[in-house]
Scaffold this motif. Sequence first.
Motif, PDB file in Angstrom:
ATOM      1  N   THR A  37      69.003  82.383 -59.224  1.00  0.00           N
ATOM      2  CA  THR A  37      70.181  81.896 -59.955  1.00  0.00           C
ATOM      3  C   THR A  37      71.290  81.506 -58.975  1.00  0.00           C
ATOM      4  O   THR A  37      72.444  81.355 -59.367  1.00  0.00           O
ATOM      5  N   GLY A  38      70.915  81.381 -57.692  1.00  0.00           N
ATOM      6  CA  GLY A  38      71.885  80.926 -56.702  1.00  0.00           C
ATOM      7  C   GLY A  38      72.791  82.017 -56.170  1.00  0.00           C
ATOM      8  O   GLY A  38      73.746  81.742 -55.438  1.00  0.00           O
ATOM      9  N   GLN A  39      72.492  83.264 -56.512  1.00  0.00           N
ATOM     10  CA  GLN A  39      73.307  84.380 -56.022  1.00  0.00           C
ATOM     11  C   GLN A  39      72.730  84.914 -54.708  1.00  0.00           C
ATOM     12  O   GLN A  39      71.751  84.410 -54.197  1.00  0.00           O
ATOM     13  N   ASP A  45      74.404  85.233 -51.779  1.00  0.00           N
ATOM     14  CA  ASP A  45      74.914  84.616 -50.556  1.00  0.00           C
ATOM     15  C   ASP A  45      75.496  85.635 -49.583  1.00  0.00           C
ATOM     16  O   ASP A  45      75.428  85.437 -48.368  1.00  0.00           O
ATOM     17  N   ARG A  99      68.937  78.295 -48.789  1.00  0.00           N
ATOM     18  CA  ARG A  99      70.211  77.752 -49.274  1.00  0.00           C
ATOM     19  C   ARG A  99      71.315  77.933 -48.244  1.00  0.00           C
ATOM     20  O   ARG A  99      72.213  77.100 -48.119  1.00  0.00           O
ATOM     21  N   THR A 151      65.960  74.112 -53.260  1.00  0.00           N
ATOM     22  CA  THR A 151      67.270  74.635 -52.843  1.00  0.00           C
ATOM     23  C   THR A 151      68.102  73.550 -52.163  1.00  0.00           C
ATOM     24  O   THR A 151      69.289  73.743 -51.925  1.00  0.00           O
TER      25      THR A 151
END
Length: 199
Positions: free
Chosen positions: A81-83, A85, A113, A133
């Motif tokens: 979910t793009g978390q 980082d 990413r 990504t």
Amino acid sequence: MKTAYAAVYDTWADWEIGHLLVELRTGRFTGVPWQVVTVGESREPVVTMGGLRVVPDLALADVEPDDGDLLVLAGSGLWDTGQGDTFAKLAQRFLDSGIPVAAICGATAGLARAGVLDERKHTSAAKEYLQATGYQGSDNYLDERAVVDGDLITAGPDAPVQFARATLQRLGLADERKLDAYEGVFHRADPAAYPILVG
């Protein structure tokens, strides 16, 4: 005693790093037990994909790469979910300090990413998974169970045993004969490999 930091976050995939953490913590086949320290975004409990509740030993802000000898990143729904980082940034700090990072499954997408895989040989679930990504490293993708490039170890979700093997190899904790026996026992179910593993 050397220290492995294991990142923990909601829905992390227990089984993906289980083989590796057991071998590091016990040293049962290497003769060198390590300390395994769990690291969360905070000290608040997280729940694994298998439903285990884990209270992190340390918060992310309290981790210094020079205090450890390895960072382990498991897959999790959060990566997709793009978390994650903050954990990818921690991985970059470890690599910048010359400390190995071992990432499996979804964690490789988080590193992709963040640009961590652009210049390093790596693998994952599939090349297309990482290409989604938008990363720039697809020329360095290898279709293998596990890949070691310097201080970075990567693997796909179907290769927890190879992930453990590759990491133990990178850390210099076992020779090729023992590593092959390890994979023989835990991946190929080869009874002839067991005496070599425990010998």
